[in-house]
Design an enzyme around this catalytic site. Structure first.
Site, mmCIF file in Angstrom:
data_model
loop_
_atom_site.group_PDB
_atom_site.id
_atom_site.type_symbol
_atom_site.label_atom_id
_atom_site.label_comp_id
_atom_site.label_asym_id
_atom_site.label_seq_id
_atom_site.Cartn_x
_atom_site.Cartn_y
_atom_site.Cartn_z
ATOM 1 N N ASP A 51 0.816 -1.214 0.000
ATOM 2 C CA ASP A 51 0.000 0.000 0.000
ATOM 3 C C ASP A 51 0.847 1.261 0.000
ATOM 4 O O ASP A 51 0.448 2.289 -0.539
ATOM 5 C CB ASP A 51 -0.898 0.023 1.239
ATOM 6 C CG ASP A 51 -1.787 -1.206 1.313
ATOM 7 O OD1 ASP A 51 -2.275 -1.627 0.249
ATOM 8 O OD2 ASP A 51 -1.976 -1.754 2.419
ATOM 9 N N ASP A 78 4.478 13.207 0.510
ATOM 10 C CA ASP A 78 5.900 12.842 0.436
ATOM 11 C C ASP A 78 6.722 13.580 1.500
ATOM 12 O O ASP A 78 7.938 13.388 1.592
ATOM 13 C CB ASP A 78 6.476 13.061 -0.976
ATOM 14 C CG ASP A 78 6.231 14.463 -1.504
ATOM 15 O OD1 ASP A 78 5.303 15.129 -0.997
ATOM 16 O OD2 ASP A 78 6.955 14.900 -2.416
ATOM 17 N N ASP A 163 9.820 22.068 -0.733
ATOM 18 C CA ASP A 163 9.302 22.158 -2.099
ATOM 19 C C ASP A 163 8.882 23.603 -2.300
ATOM 20 O O ASP A 163 8.177 24.169 -1.469
ATOM 21 C CB ASP A 163 8.080 21.258 -2.270
ATOM 22 C CG ASP A 163 8.455 19.783 -2.359
ATOM 23 O OD1 ASP A 163 9.655 19.474 -2.275
ATOM 24 O OD2 ASP A 163 7.546 18.956 -2.490
ATOM 25 N N ASP A 195 15.305 21.334 -3.427
ATOM 26 C CA ASP A 195 14.361 20.587 -4.270
ATOM 27 C C ASP A 195 14.862 20.513 -5.722
ATOM 28 O O ASP A 195 15.213 21.527 -6.311
ATOM 29 C CB ASP A 195 13.026 21.346 -4.229
ATOM 30 C CG ASP A 195 11.937 20.718 -5.086
ATOM 31 O OD1 ASP A 195 12.037 19.519 -5.392
ATOM 32 O OD2 ASP A 195 10.970 21.439 -5.421
ATOM 33 N N SER A 366 2.769 23.730 -12.403
ATOM 34 C CA SER A 366 3.568 22.973 -11.447
ATOM 35 C C SER A 366 3.787 23.772 -10.166
ATOM 36 O O SER A 366 3.718 24.998 -10.160
ATOM 37 C CB SER A 366 4.915 22.632 -12.076
ATOM 38 O OG SER A 366 5.777 22.086 -11.107
ATOM 39 N N GLY A 367 4.063 23.084 -9.083
ATOM 40 C CA GLY A 367 4.365 23.733 -7.813
ATOM 41 C C GLY A 367 5.856 23.818 -7.538
ATOM 42 O O GLY A 367 6.261 24.248 -6.454
ATOM 43 N N HIS A 368 6.662 23.387 -8.512
ATOM 44 C CA HIS A 368 8.102 23.299 -8.265
ATOM 45 C C HIS A 368 8.890 24.270 -9.147
ATOM 46 O O HIS A 368 8.533 24.509 -10.292
ATOM 47 C CB HIS A 368 8.599 21.874 -8.521
ATOM 48 C CG HIS A 368 8.003 20.868 -7.591
ATOM 49 N ND1 HIS A 368 8.564 20.572 -6.377
ATOM 50 C CD2 HIS A 368 6.883 20.120 -7.692
ATOM 51 C CE1 HIS A 368 7.822 19.649 -5.773
ATOM 52 N NE2 HIS A 368 6.790 19.361 -6.547
ATOM 53 N N HIS A 390 15.443 15.682 -3.187
ATOM 54 C CA HIS A 390 14.131 15.547 -3.848
ATOM 55 C C HIS A 390 14.286 15.260 -5.332
ATOM 56 O O HIS A 390 13.984 16.107 -6.177
ATOM 57 C CB HIS A 390 13.255 16.813 -3.731
ATOM 58 C CG HIS A 390 13.001 17.259 -2.347
ATOM 59 N ND1 HIS A 390 12.295 18.395 -2.068
ATOM 60 C CD2 HIS A 390 13.325 16.727 -1.162
ATOM 61 C CE1 HIS A 390 12.224 18.559 -0.756
ATOM 62 N NE2 HIS A 390 12.835 17.554 -0.193
#
Lengths: 555, 555
Positions: A51, A78, A163, A195, A366-368, A390
């Site tokens: 899982d 994460d 991040d 990151d 995107s958030g990066h 990361h």
């Protein structure tokens, strides 16, 4: 205070390097340890039935009396997914922003883990933990309330980017706190851990605001209900979607367990603001016309059990997609999810809905940070040492190259391996050892009881199924009193392959006969021979390799 | 000749609609049938252990005496992959270009299927087959020697685009034969069946020539050996890579089974031209300096057994990647392959190689037409009816929208389902029925013997493993004479979970006891109770759901 030039700081990434997820890093000085983040990762395709994968924290367990706290940068899985598992083994105080800790709290409650000390901090705050002082720095990301960390030790300051991206026009918060990064740079930064997710992408990540125009355009065209599928944690995007829809007189209904939970938490702490009049319960939707309805739901990754998927396949108890609906999928696929997402999109088309997704309109950013944003942080901080985190190996490597291109000498860069002890001072940087790390597999309630042997068996069973050969033998006389019977599962459709099964039985009978007056000591040899010969027969016959399991009952 | 306005043509897509792959379409008029393409498709993720999926051709078997020929548009697996399986059941003459049939021939030889009649045609040729005349039209695609088909019947002309793009500056061949499409349009086209792969993409697909500059730039920088991983079938790109490398004094060595086979075939028919001096055998590489070497190999999709993968992991017998190597991956990921490819890229970085792939430089272009190219063909052909093929439902739907936008009325468009009989004449278009279709699973040598039951068992076994409960019972007295023994595989690591196994045994013993003097008629009931109660116990205990298999030996 020790002489800073001599004092040694140790950084140990227990996860999040050479992988996407499972972010957790140890920062250690003398007898003090702090932990940064505590994430989980999705199982690999060959981890059948698993899982979730969490980090091996035996190093933390061994050093539990040294740990002064766990500092969480933001509330994505994460970075927080392993908290209930790790805190059960290593109970330490946690520090994070309001939303982050509210999400951690949801998790701890689900796992019935009370008594964890949750310390809410605000960006700008400074926390003392052992010899460390930790400063929280506001950053933009695809979840609200994300922070970077500046950890000052007697050996110097380490900055974790968390991040982040740099959004000059964010939806609701401020721009990433560049001033603090600049001032840290001026004071001197020993090491920067950053990151690497988007290091392959040139230029800048688009602003979240950019897509709000897409949403307004779409809402303008929508004639019936509008559904938006997205990550529940992207609170500011939820806010933007809800606000944009309100301009067109639409009220919002949240659907899907995590969407309902997270929006409730976000509203309770004021991170998401929706006038009560604009919120509709799923049971009251029938009181509204279709063009007054916005459904915000889960399932942007094609997850089988999520809201959108169930609505598309007619498996949701209360809602079903119909031809007048507009469905916006506001997310990009996490690698590996491309096919399930395509399946859901097809099903939505079959329902006749107007489907808007990444290929069709700009409904996601995107958030990066991309390359230019990464360079900006590198240049502001001007760290002595750089450690990319990361990302898988190729990204870490490219990030190292980027750092070099903006002035960090290559001998001051470490591309870390999981568990490496990176020891640094003003005068030196070296790898001084390695601690145990790895993935601990969670399957149901079992943690770590599924390992290589179990996975190998599952893989074997999944590919060619199973043949059980069972017989009863009288201990004293060594005679066969029943069987051999053959039971198969997942091998062939037996009715159409009676020959193979019958021949296998015949072959087994022949082998057993060759061991006259079977002695108990010979049983293992006989079992092995049955395995080998059946294997050979079946492979020749049909080029398959089922697991063969001979069982002898002793009478 | 029948009155064209009344004459009915039937088109039946047996595969390739609502899916990517397994392209095969029936064209039928009166007592004549021709088959267009005969492809296979990769198994879905939940088809555990399955090697390949081929179309169900029971309709062809039933009507075998009507079939006048099979016409293949090009040599990709999704158009030829099922030929050995289908031709074994329905032996018919095949028509195709030189390279296409050479690739089919490779397959037939591998499957030891002699005696198939292979008829090589050239673009521009016309073949009579029953009442049909079939014209072959040159198109650009990512494999050489691709064609579209114009099939004229007494009811009118049907055009199949095949897989195509319009490349105004192709590497070695001519531009897609637009003049023939235009003249067909002027003569009148009854129906157009067109590739939908790239219908989501705006604009034009880039020319293959565009990337040749990238290759030259990279070769200029390369200091050691250069490796290029790509699809073996992309012969013209192989030619371009080999020619570009020759400019820098590099000789080529083909590595990987399909690369060696396909390049040999392509050279034998003159489609790939390499001076013998420029070809190096893998065993002679040591005679050359690194900067004189170009390796063209397989593995662009991260396939475990392919050349590049084995070289990266040090598992290739003769070649291994080293830090001075440049590795160019000239392909984009087929959906589902993103993770394996990323793994190989990481491993190449670990080897220290200079890795060039899609994210870093333009080393690949698509072989399929984007929106503007599709529009061009629609406008040239001006078909009466349009049937989008080659794509999942959402793509077919978008292609229908595109056709409407350039003038085909929506009532003249059919978004087909697999097996639908699309009947058409000058005056009418309708779905008149459906024939059996579906995927036939190939596992090893077994064709179609793995079905839903077997797959369900494999999935169940793969997720939580298996518990076998075996016991011996005396028939006459109904007494338990041995067992119950418990054997598990893929469930838990037994040494660490002895409790669960022991408790399961205890529970089974208890259940058996409750059936005093077991009558044979009760065995099934008892087995079911053992299943149910063990299931409940184990799920409560550990939240897993292994397959439970009670076996009773009768003594």
């Amino acid at each position: 205070m020790a002489d800073a030039a001599q004092a040694k700081l140790r950084i140990i990434p227990l996860g999040g390097v050479d992988e996407f997820g499972k972010n957790i890093t140890v920062v250690e000085y003398g007898d003090d340890i702090i932990v940064v983040d505590c994430g989980s990762i999705f199982p690999e395709a060959d981890m059948l039935g698993v899982d979730l994968v969490i980090p091996d924290v035996s190093y933390l367990i061994k050093n539990r009396e040294k740990i002064r706290g766990m500092f969480i940068t933001h509330g994505h899985e994460d970075h927080i997914g392993a908290t209930p598992y790790v805190l059960r083994q290593v109970p330490v105080p946690i520090y994070g922003t309001k939303l982050t800790l509210a999400l951690v709290d949801l998790k701890l409650k689900e796992h019935r883990l009370p008594g964890v000390q949750l310390n809410v901090i605000k960006p700008g705050d400074m926390v003392e933990a052992g010899c460390f002082s930790v400063r929280f720095i506001h950053v933009n990301h695809s979840i609200a309330d994300a922070v970077a960390l500046a950890i000052t030790s007697p050996a110097g300051t380490v900055v974790f980017s968390g991040d982040f991206k740099i959004d000059y026009t964010p939806i609701k918060s401020d721009v990433t706190d560049l001033a603090t990064f600049a001032s840290l740079g001026q004071q001197g930064v020993l090491a920067f851990l950053c990151d690497s997710t988007n290091v392959e992408r040139k230029g800048y990540t688009m602003s979240e605001t950019r897509i709000s125009q897409t949403f307004i355009d779409q809402f303008q065209q929508a004639k019936g209900r509008v559904f938006v599928a997205m990550f529940a944690s992207n609170i500011h995007r939820v806010q933007m979607v809800v606000d944009s829809a309100a301009l067109f007189g639409r009220k919002v209904c949240f659907v899907g367990r995590s969407m309902v939970n997270v929006s409730r938490v976000a509203m309770s702490i004021g991170e998401l603001v929706i006038p009560p009049d604009n919120l509709v319960d799923i049971d009251d939707l029938s009181n509204y016309a279709d063009e007054e309805i916005l459904i915000v739901t889960t399932g942007s990754q094609g997850e089988a059990m999520a809201g959108l998927t169930r609505m598309a396949y007619g498996e949701h108890r209360k809602l079903q997609i119909k031809p007048t609906d507009m469905v916006i999928i506001s997310a990009s696929p996490i690698p590996g999810n491309e096919k399930p997402i395509a399946r859901v999109i097809n099903q939505l088309y079959r329902c006749g809905a107007n489907v808007i997704y990444g290929q069709i309109a700009e409904v996601h950013v995107s958030g990066h940070a991309c390359q230019e944003e990464l360079k900006l942080l590198h240049v502001l901080l001007r760290p002595k040492y750089f450690v990319p985190i990361h990302g898988d190996y190729s990204k870490l490597w490219q990030h190292a190259e980027l750092a070099e291109s903006v002035g960090t000498p290559s001998q001051n860069i470490v591309i870390p391996e999981r568990g490496q002890i990176i020891e640094m001072s003003e005068n030196s940087l070296s790898i001084t050892g390695i601690v145990p790390t790895g993935g601990v597999l969670v399957d149901g309630l079992g943690i770590g009881d599924v390992g290589n042997v179990v996975l190998r068996d599952r893989k074997h069973l999944s590919e060619d199924g199973l043949i059980i050969v069972v017989m009863a033998i009288e201990r004293d006389t060594g005679t066969l009193v029943s069987g051999p019977d053959i039971v198969s599962r997942g091998f062939v459709y037996v009715r159409e392959s009676e020959d193979i099964i019958e021949n296998a039985r015949e072959l087994t009978r022949f082998i057993i006969k060759s061991y006259e007056n079977l002695d108990g000591s010979e049983w293992q040899t006989m079992k092995n021979r049955i395995k080998d010969e059946l294997h050979r027969y079946i492979f020749e016959k049909i080029k398959r390799n089922p697991m063969i399991l001979p069982i002898i009952m002793e009478i």
